[in-house]
Design a protein around this motif. Structure first.
Motif, PDB file in Angstrom:
ATOM      1  N   CYS A   1      -8.653  -7.390 -13.727  1.00 14.69           N
ATOM      2  CA  CYS A   1      -7.826  -7.995 -12.677  1.00 14.69           C
ATOM      3  C   CYS A   1      -8.743  -8.345 -11.506  1.00 14.69           C
ATOM      4  CB  CYS A   1      -6.756  -6.989 -12.253  1.00 14.69           C
ATOM      5  SG  CYS A   1      -5.998  -7.333 -10.647  1.00 14.69           S
ATOM      6  N   GLY A   2      -8.690  -9.575 -11.054  1.00 13.95           N
ATOM      7  CA  GLY A   2      -9.557 -10.022  -9.961  1.00 13.95           C
ATOM      8  C   GLY A   2      -9.360  -9.195  -8.706  1.00 13.95           C
ATOM      9  N   TRP A   3      -8.119  -8.820  -8.439  1.00 15.26           N
ATOM     10  CA  TRP A   3      -7.847  -8.052  -7.223  1.00 15.26           C
ATOM     11  C   TRP A   3      -8.297  -6.601  -7.337  1.00 15.26           C
ATOM     12  CZ3 TRP A   3      -7.500  -9.142  -2.394  1.00 15.26           C
ATOM     13  CH2 TRP A   3      -7.158 -10.444  -2.018  1.00 15.26           C
ATOM     14  N   VAL A   4      -8.307  -6.078  -8.551  1.00 16.54           N
ATOM     15  CA  VAL A   4      -8.860  -4.729  -8.724  1.00 16.54           C
ATOM     16  C   VAL A   4     -10.367  -4.783  -8.467  1.00 16.54           C
ATOM     17  CG1 VAL A   4      -9.281  -2.859 -10.368  1.00 16.54           C
ATOM     18  CG2 VAL A   4      -7.026  -3.925 -10.272  1.00 16.54           C
ATOM     19  N   LEU A   5     -11.008  -5.853  -8.940  1.00 16.09           N
ATOM     20  CA  LEU A   5     -12.447  -6.020  -8.693  1.00 16.09           C
ATOM     21  C   LEU A   5     -12.732  -6.098  -7.191  1.00 16.09           C
ATOM     22  CD1 LEU A   5     -13.410  -8.712 -11.382  1.00 16.09           C
ATOM     23  CD2 LEU A   5     -14.117  -6.313 -11.355  1.00 16.09           C
ATOM     24  N   ILE A   6     -11.903  -6.889  -6.494  1.00 17.39           N
ATOM     25  CA  ILE A   6     -12.096  -7.047  -5.047  1.00 17.39           C
ATOM     26  C   ILE A   6     -11.875  -5.708  -4.339  1.00 17.39           C
ATOM     27  CG2 ILE A   6     -11.102  -8.114  -2.960  1.00 17.39           C
ATOM     28  CD1 ILE A   6     -10.540 -10.613  -4.797  1.00 17.39           C
ATOM     29  N   TYR A   7     -10.799  -5.019  -4.736  1.00 13.09           N
ATOM     30  CA  TYR A   7     -10.480  -3.723  -4.133  1.00 13.09           C
ATOM     31  C   TYR A   7     -11.625  -2.725  -4.337  1.00 13.09           C
ATOM     32  CZ  TYR A   7      -8.177   0.859  -3.719  1.00 13.09           C
ATOM     33  OH  TYR A   7      -7.855   2.152  -3.400  1.00 13.09           O
ATOM     34  N   GLU A   8     -12.107  -2.642  -5.568  1.00 10.57           N
ATOM     35  CA  GLU A   8     -13.182  -1.689  -5.866  1.00 10.57           C
ATOM     36  C   GLU A   8     -14.449  -2.028  -5.081  1.00 10.57           C
ATOM     37  OE1 GLU A   8     -12.675   0.994  -7.319  1.00 10.57           O
ATOM     38  OE2 GLU A   8     -10.888   0.702  -8.565  1.00 10.57           O
TER      39      GLU A   8
ATOM     40  N   GLY B   1      -3.433 -10.046  -2.403  1.00 10.73           N
ATOM     41  CA  GLY B   1      -3.496  -8.842  -3.219  1.00 10.73           C
ATOM     42  C   GLY B   1      -2.905  -9.051  -4.600  1.00 10.73           C
ATOM     43  N   ALA B   2      -3.007  -8.000  -5.417  1.00  9.71           N
ATOM     44  CA  ALA B   2      -2.658  -8.089  -6.834  1.00  9.71           C
ATOM     45  C   ALA B   2      -1.164  -8.280  -7.055  1.00  9.71           C
ATOM     46  CB  ALA B   2      -3.115  -6.820  -7.541  1.00  9.71           C
ATOM     47  N   CYS B   3      -0.797  -8.944  -8.124  1.00  8.69           N
ATOM     48  CA  CYS B   3       0.596  -8.968  -8.570  1.00  8.69           C
ATOM     49  C   CYS B   3       0.840  -7.622  -9.255  1.00  8.69           C
ATOM     50  CB  CYS B   3       0.853 -10.132  -9.524  1.00  8.69           C
ATOM     51  SG  CYS B   3       0.094  -9.971 -11.160  1.00  8.69           S
ATOM     52  N   GLY B   4       1.999  -7.446  -9.837  1.00  7.94           N
ATOM     53  CA  GLY B   4       2.275  -6.160 -10.472  1.00  7.94           C
ATOM     54  C   GLY B   4       1.917  -6.136 -11.947  1.00  7.94           C
TER      55      GLY B   4
ATOM     56  N   ARG C   1     -15.113  -1.379   3.318  1.00  7.85           N
ATOM     57  CA  ARG C   1     -14.440  -2.436   4.067  1.00  7.85           C
ATOM     58  C   ARG C   1     -13.020  -2.712   3.553  1.00  7.85           C
ATOM     59  NH1 ARG C   1     -16.689  -5.732   7.641  1.00  7.85           N
ATOM     60  NH2 ARG C   1     -14.524  -5.670   8.308  1.00  7.85           N
ATOM     61  N   LEU C   2     -12.312  -1.660   3.146  1.00 10.50           N
ATOM     62  CA  LEU C   2     -10.940  -1.859   2.668  1.00 10.50           C
ATOM     63  C   LEU C   2     -10.028  -2.412   3.765  1.00 10.50           C
ATOM     64  CD1 LEU C   2     -10.123   1.106   0.235  1.00 10.50           C
ATOM     65  CD2 LEU C   2     -10.307  -1.328  -0.303  1.00 10.50           C
ATOM     66  N   ASP C   3     -10.467  -2.273   5.030  1.00  8.78           N
ATOM     67  CA  ASP C   3      -9.688  -2.835   6.138  1.00  8.78           C
ATOM     68  C   ASP C   3      -9.475  -4.342   5.970  1.00  8.78           C
ATOM     69  OD1 ASP C   3     -12.646  -2.686   6.694  1.00  8.78           O
ATOM     70  OD2 ASP C   3     -12.043  -4.054   8.310  1.00  8.78           O
ATOM     71  N   LEU C   4     -10.413  -4.975   5.258  1.00 11.05           N
ATOM     72  CA  LEU C   4     -10.304  -6.425   5.062  1.00 11.05           C
ATOM     73  C   LEU C   4      -9.118  -6.802   4.177  1.00 11.05           C
ATOM     74  CD1 LEU C   4     -14.084  -7.293   4.583  1.00 11.05           C
ATOM     75  CD2 LEU C   4     -12.633  -8.022   6.485  1.00 11.05           C
ATOM     76  N   MET C   5      -8.628  -5.811   3.416  1.00 11.32           N
ATOM     77  CA  MET C   5      -7.490  -6.065   2.513  1.00 11.32           C
ATOM     78  C   MET C   5      -6.175  -6.145   3.275  1.00 11.32           C
ATOM     79  SD  MET C   5      -8.426  -5.770  -0.882  1.00 11.32           S
ATOM     80  CE  MET C   5      -6.905  -5.290  -1.674  1.00 11.32           C
TER      81      MET C   5
ATOM     82  N   LEU D   1     -16.046 -12.032  -3.466  1.00 10.08           N
ATOM     83  CA  LEU D   1     -15.408 -12.367  -4.740  1.00 10.08           C
ATOM     84  C   LEU D   1     -14.210 -13.276  -4.477  1.00 10.08           C
ATOM     85  CD1 LEU D   1     -15.389  -8.808  -6.411  1.00 10.08           C
ATOM     86  CD2 LEU D   1     -17.158 -10.574  -6.531  1.00 10.08           C
ATOM     87  N   CYS D   2     -14.127 -14.392  -5.172  1.00 13.82           N
ATOM     88  CA  CYS D   2     -13.077 -15.365  -4.887  1.00 13.82           C
ATOM     89  C   CYS D   2     -11.785 -15.037  -5.633  1.00 13.82           C
ATOM     90  CB  CYS D   2     -13.540 -16.770  -5.271  1.00 13.82           C
ATOM     91  SG  CYS D   2     -12.210 -17.977  -5.076  1.00 13.82           S
ATOM     92  N   PRO D   3     -10.705 -14.715  -4.910  1.00 14.80           N
ATOM     93  CA  PRO D   3      -9.444 -14.409  -5.582  1.00 14.80           C
ATOM     94  C   PRO D   3      -8.806 -15.637  -6.222  1.00 14.80           C
ATOM     95  CG  PRO D   3      -9.123 -14.415  -3.202  1.00 14.80           C
ATOM     96  CD  PRO D   3     -10.591 -14.586  -3.445  1.00 14.80           C
ATOM     97  N   LEU D   4      -9.114 -16.780  -5.665  1.00 16.19           N
ATOM     98  CA  LEU D   4      -8.563 -18.013  -6.216  1.00 16.19           C
ATOM     99  C   LEU D   4      -9.088 -18.240  -7.635  1.00 16.19           C
ATOM    100  CD1 LEU D   4      -6.756 -19.780  -4.489  1.00 16.19           C
ATOM    101  CD2 LEU D   4      -8.653 -21.339  -4.181  1.00 16.19           C
ATOM    102  N   THR D   5     -10.300 -17.749  -7.871  1.00 15.84           N
ATOM    103  CA  THR D   5     -10.953 -17.941  -9.160  1.00 15.84           C
ATOM    104  C   THR D   5     -10.797 -16.717 -10.065  1.00 15.84           C
ATOM    105  OG1 THR D   5     -12.594 -19.248  -7.977  1.00 15.84           O
ATOM    106  CG2 THR D   5     -13.138 -18.618 -10.241  1.00 15.84           C
TER     107      THR D   5
END
Lengths: 304, 239
Positions: B181-188, B163-166, B195-199, B150-154
């Protein structure tokens, strides 16, 4: 004075306030005192430092830097806020060097509210860097080099602050970011406004493991309307209904008194868990002394 | 695919001078899928313009369905050979396609006058026949290996890489409470993949030189040469 001087002291409890620069220029007529400077007067001798926001909520205003310089000249200790929203890495670095050169000892680095939340909705959001990258870059400047590795003359020296939001769900995602901010060079954190005991307790229990100073962030709740407004429009902050009901339980004339009592109660309940408190008065700086008194906290070792 | 939407007809009409003869060109690939410039819409645009007093020299959607307007040699053949007569009569071309298609028509007609009939809005995934969504910003340096694809830039409104802003509330973005939130999608997603280690690692600032404009690409079965402000990068397709 660098804020980590206070944090580093054993039992050091750091109190900070906040003002927002005016929407306009500082008058040339020195007899006219800008509102943000008037607000800061109430904090004099009561807080260690005062945050000066950077085009807060993406609403265009006087620059944080100019307001910081103005406050410094009036004997306050400003914390220069800098966001990623409006500047690329050249401008960010240049502004950090400029801020230090103009006397700023403390800087707080944030992502910045998105332009959709502000008054210039069609502008180009920059976000060249994120807050973690900004913090790392700031630390690099302190160490004598810019982000591309070029050496700089007379490296600046300032305390690096950052923000964390305890209300964020899932909290682990926010804590991962917090850890990244620490690794990048953050020396202290201010939290976004929190009102919920359980949320704050859950957060601080996990955050204290990082071993970095955390200031509890509170926004003075001025009216029930403000609570409803914040819940609807302010990102990342939730005001519980009990708070809205409580501030609404008194008439307008008594709201300042009530607000001071509510904020003080909350701070008092949590002050032993944190290394400081950051009060965001949104104009009501005049009740900050009362809040601090009722919360039974005061600054030590700072000349008033 | 390049997602496009038609410009309002009133705006298109304003582009055209009195007496100007217009040839309408559509695209039988992306614009066809978007219903902004397929065969039906191209023919219909000619009719809609005629109804508003615009003189139509002709119209065409070069090639069969699935054939892109931006394939220059094909478009040149269709416009300059198959439609030689009406194209000769035309003062200008109204292009119902993306910006690449517009430029293709300039090239195909040896510098013909063009009008944009569409706004090019993004490069997207055709999720269904009625839904196109944006998942890639065409930045020139893909980082989704670290974000579960999932692209965080997009997907993050601020394009944050660490990671996510607040600003998100209940998993929804501060910019649009209807969008996750894109970062919540990536996290989930990373959590689900184990693979949360990638975060955790720090992610360097983006090299925007690869996202400079204009960029170009030379292709062959053996290698690709990508030119941007970051320089010329040669990639082997075989090694």
């Amino acid at each position: 004075m660098k804020l980590n001087t206070y944090f580093d002291k054993i039992g050091g409890f750091v109190i900070t306030g906040e003002v927002g620069p005016i929407k306009g220029a500082i008058p040339r007529d020195r007899a006219v005192v800008p509102r943000c400077a008037q607000e800061a007067e109430f904090l004099h001798g009561r807080v260690h430092a005062i945050n000066v926001t950077d085009n807060q909520s993406a609403v265009m205003r006087l620059g944080s830097m100019a307001a910081c310089v103005g406050l410094k000249a009036r004997g306050h200790e400003p914390i220069y806020q800098l966001t990623c929203r409006d500047r690329n890495r050249i401008a960010l670095q240049s502004d950090i060097l400029t801020a230090y050169s103009l006397g700023m000892d403390n800087m707080l680095f944030l992502t910045g509210d998105h332009i959709r939340l502000g008054d210039h909705k069609t502008t180009k959001p920059v976000f060249d860097l994120d807050s973690v990258q900004l913090i790392k870059m700031a630390k690099g400047l302190r160490e004598g080099h810019d982000i591309v590795g070029n050496e700089i003359e007379n490296p600046p020296d300032f305390t690096i602050g950052a923000v964390v939001n305890p209300n964020f769900v899932p909290l682990d995602l926010q804590l991962m970011k917090m850890k990244k901010k620490i690794d990048a060079g953050t020396e202290f954190f201010q939290t976004q406004a929190v009102y919920d005991d359980k949320i704050f307790d859950e957060f601080i229990k996990k955050a204290e493991k990082f071993g970095k100073p955390v200031q509890l962030g509170v926004v003075i709740l001025k009216s029930p309307q403000m609570g409803t407004f914040m819940n609807k429009n302010v990102s990342g902050i939730t005001v519980p209904q009990e708070w809205i009901d409580e501030i609404g339980s008194v008439n307008k004339a008594d709201r300042k008194k009530k607000a001071a009592e509510m904020m003080a109660g909350f701070i008092k309940k949590h002050k032993s868990k944190v290394q400081g408190v950051h009060i965001m008065p949104l104009g009501w700086t005049d009740i900050v002394p009362d809040i601090l008194e009722q919360a039974e906290i005061k600054i030590n070792g700072v000349e008033g | 695919m390049h997602a496009t939407i038609q410009k309002p007809i009133q705006e298109i009409v304003r582009y055209i001078k009195p007496g100007e003869k217009v040839f309408v060109v559509g695209c039988n690939n992306c614009a066809w899928k978007c219903h902004s410039g397929g065969e039906d819409e191209t023919k219909n645009m000619a009719r809609r313009l005629e109804k508003r007093g615009v003189e139509i020299a002709g119209y065409s959607t070069p090639g069969p369905q699935g054939m892109s307007l931006c394939k220059l040699d094909h478009t040149r053949k269709v416009l300059m050979e198959d439609y030689a007569d009406p194209v000769k009569k035309a003062d200008s071309f109204l292009v119902l396609a993306c910006g690449q298609g517009i430029h293709t028509v300039i090239d195909a007609t040896d510098g013909g006058m063009v009008h944009p009939g569409c706004d090019t809005i993004f490069g997207g995934e055709t999720v269904s026949e009625t839904q196109i969504d944006e998942f890639c910003s065409l930045c020139g340096e893909c980082i989704v290996e670290y974000t579960g694809g999932l692209c965080p830039l997009t997907l993050c409104s601020k394009g944050l890489l660490n990671g996510a802003c607040g600003g998100a509330e209940n998993g929804m973005c501060e910019v649009d409470a209807q969008r996750e939130c894109g970062w919540v999608l990536i996290y989930e997603r990373l959590k689900k993949l184990g693979r949360l280690d990638l975060m955790l690692p720090y992610r360097e600032p983006k090299n925007f030189a690869k996202w400079s404009r204009p960029r170009s690409l030379q292709v062959s079965p053996e290698e690709a040469i990508f030119c941007s402000q970051d320089g010329k990068i040669t990639i082997s397709n075989q090694d």
